[in-house]
Design an enzyme around this catalytic site. Structure first.
Site, PDB file in Angstrom:
ATOM      1  N   LYS A   1       1.106   1.968   3.378  1.00 32.15           N
ATOM      2  CA  LYS A   1       0.623   3.180   4.030  1.00 32.15           C
ATOM      3  C   LYS A   1       1.828   3.938   4.563  1.00 32.15           C
ATOM      4  O   LYS A   1       2.600   3.420   5.359  1.00 32.15           O
ATOM      5  CB  LYS A   1      -0.326   2.831   5.175  1.00 32.15           C
ATOM      6  CG  LYS A   1      -0.850   4.074   5.881  1.00 32.15           C
ATOM      7  CD  LYS A   1      -1.920   3.744   6.895  1.00 32.15           C
ATOM      8  CE  LYS A   1      -2.392   5.006   7.588  1.00 32.15           C
ATOM      9  NZ  LYS A   1      -3.438   4.729   8.573  1.00 32.15           N
TER      10      LYS A   1
ATOM     11  N   LYS B   1      -1.728   4.402   0.291  1.00 33.07           N
ATOM     12  CA  LYS B   1      -2.197   5.603   0.975  1.00 33.07           C
ATOM     13  C   LYS B   1      -1.006   6.387   1.484  1.00 33.07           C
ATOM     14  O   LYS B   1      -0.100   5.784   2.058  1.00 33.07           O
ATOM     15  CB  LYS B   1      -3.073   5.178   2.154  1.00 33.07           C
ATOM     16  CG  LYS B   1      -3.634   6.314   2.965  1.00 33.07           C
ATOM     17  CD  LYS B   1      -4.431   5.754   4.121  1.00 33.07           C
ATOM     18  CE  LYS B   1      -5.075   6.872   4.901  1.00 33.07           C
ATOM     19  NZ  LYS B   1      -5.883   6.377   6.002  1.00 33.07           N
TER      20      LYS B   1
HETATM   21  C1  PBG Z   1      -4.925   5.498  11.057  1.00 27.10           C
HETATM   22  C2  PBG Z   1      -5.578   6.255   9.982  1.00 27.10           C
HETATM   23  C3  PBG Z   1      -5.098   7.372   9.327  1.00 27.10           C
HETATM   24  C4  PBG Z   1      -6.068   7.771   8.403  1.00 27.10           C
HETATM   25  C5  PBG Z   1      -7.082   6.856   8.480  1.00 27.10           C
HETATM   26  N1  PBG Z   1      -6.771   5.936   9.457  1.00 27.10           N
HETATM   27  C6  PBG Z   1      -3.820   8.028   9.313  1.00 27.10           C
HETATM   28  C7  PBG Z   1      -3.055   8.347  10.498  1.00 27.10           C
HETATM   29  O1  PBG Z   1      -3.518   9.086  11.374  1.00 27.10           O
HETATM   30  O2  PBG Z   1      -1.906   7.913  10.539  1.00 27.10           O
HETATM   31  C8  PBG Z   1      -5.973   8.984   7.524  1.00 27.10           C
HETATM   32  C9  PBG Z   1      -7.179   9.399   6.810  1.00 27.10           C
HETATM   33  C10 PBG Z   1      -7.040  10.743   6.192  1.00 27.10           C
HETATM   34  O3  PBG Z   1      -6.059  11.486   6.440  1.00 27.10           O
HETATM   35  O4  PBG Z   1      -7.939  11.108   5.413  1.00 27.10           O
HETATM   36  N2  PBG Z   1      -5.770   4.541  11.591  1.00 27.10           N
END
Ligand code: PBG
Length: 325
Positions: free
Chosen positions: A197, A249
């Site tokens: 991620k 991701k």
């Molecule tokens: C962090 C989290 C994020 C997303 C889902 N869970 C990213 C973040 O804020 O760092 C992103 C989902 C999206 O952008 O669609 N728990």
């Protein structure tokens, strides 16, 4: 007069031929719908930076899961947006916290008919907006956070999550959550690990969606966009720690990473088409600059072709319906 020996165009001549010879296909069951449930709502609320996506009340959540299931979507991934936050994100571990309550409602409503996944991270629940708790210097404390993740995983499993999905990029999170689940008797609860991620500008609309309190950024725990080899390392660690599925991701700017992970992973690989990817296509389409449906379908197909078995996308239900015809 010489003729080309090879004419790849032959197989492109008709829609039926192209359909016959397509190398990859997206199936509705590949698609996972991420959803936001917000505490205290009686009506769904639009999210301005993600047109078409809403904060759900419990009722609209159920109705929308019904639609997704009818369209054949493979699973739903639930995020919770609480009304109040604190330093340790206690709403994440309480059985009456918004996410755990919503999981309970959905599992009573759908049982095993719908695969219920839940986001396992503290950022929505902390008043500072970080994915973990902070130490006395304000840095994210990896090992103290693991303790809370373990309890959060158990609370989610108790509430009815079939798959918990740690997205906080703490070191050792998969092993710790696996241990906590097993010790509590949840040996059948699976872990979908956000393994690679990346710290990304494309999360912007999501942060609005969860009303993130974050000051600064997540660069001390999420990966640096420059790093490819490290994604393999992170994924291998999660496999060694017992991840049932792994994730890359965001998707679009990281398709090379997705391909690398798909080649080395021994478990199913997911990719998350995130909020910024969604918002860009919706915004361009709203301006008449792009063919919305064609762009959506191409973006999802590209993620599949790069190697994703599962694709998390806010368009899951729409794409699944189109695929069913
Ligand atoms: C962090 C989290 C994020 C997303 C889902 N869970 C990213 C973040 O804020 O760092 C992103 C989902 C999206 O952008 O669609 N728990």
């Amino acid at each position: 007069m010489s003729f080309p020996l090879h004419r790849p165009r032959r197989l492109r001549a008709t829609p039926a031929l192209r359909r016959l010879t397509a190398e990859v296909r997206v199936h509705p069951a590949d698609l996972v719908l991420p959803m936001f449930v917000r505490e205290g709502l009686s009506e769904p609320q639009p999210i301005s930076a993600m047109p078409g996506v809403t904060h759900h009340s419990i009722d609209s959540l159920k109705a929308t899961v019904h639609e997704a299931a009818d369209a054949g979507v493979g699973a739903v991934m639930l995020f919770g947006v609480p009304t109040s936050q604190d330093a340790v994100g206690s709403g994440a571990t309480r059985p009456d916290g918004v996410l755990n309550r919503a999981l309970g409602e959905l599992s009573r409503e759908f049982g095993d008919d719908v695969v219920l996944m839940s986001d396992l991270c503290l950022d929505e629940f902390t008043d500072h907006g970080h994915c973990g708790v902070l130490d006395e210097h304000g840095a994210v404390d990896n090992d103290a956070t693991l303790q809370i993740y373990g309890r959060m995983g158990v609370a989610q499993a108790e509430a009815g999550a079939r798959v918990v999905s740690p997205s906080g990029m703490m070191d050792g999170q998969v092993a710790h959550i696996r241990g906590a689940l097993d010790a509590a008797g949840f040996t059948e609860t699976a872990i979908l690990a956000y393994s690679a991620k990346y710290a990304s500008a494309f999360y912007g609309p999501f942060r609005e969606a969860v009303q993130s309190a974050l000051q600064g950024d997540r660069r001390t725990y999420q990966m640096d966009a420059a790093n490819r080899r490290e994604a393999i390392h992170e994924t291998q660690l999660d496999l060694d720690e017992g991840a049932d599925m792994v994730m890359v991701k965001p998707a679009m700017s990281y398709l090379d990473i997705l391909r690398d992970v798909a080649e080395m992973s021994t478990v199913p690989v997911a990719a998350y088409q995130i909020s910024g990817e969604y918002a860009m296509i919706e915004a361009a389409a709203a301006n008449g600059w792009i063919d919305r449906e064609a762009a959506i379908d191409e973006s999802v197909l590209g993620i599949k072709r790069a190697g994703a078995d599962l694709i998390l996308t806010y368009w899951a239900t729409e794409v699944a319906r189109r695929l069913k015809g």
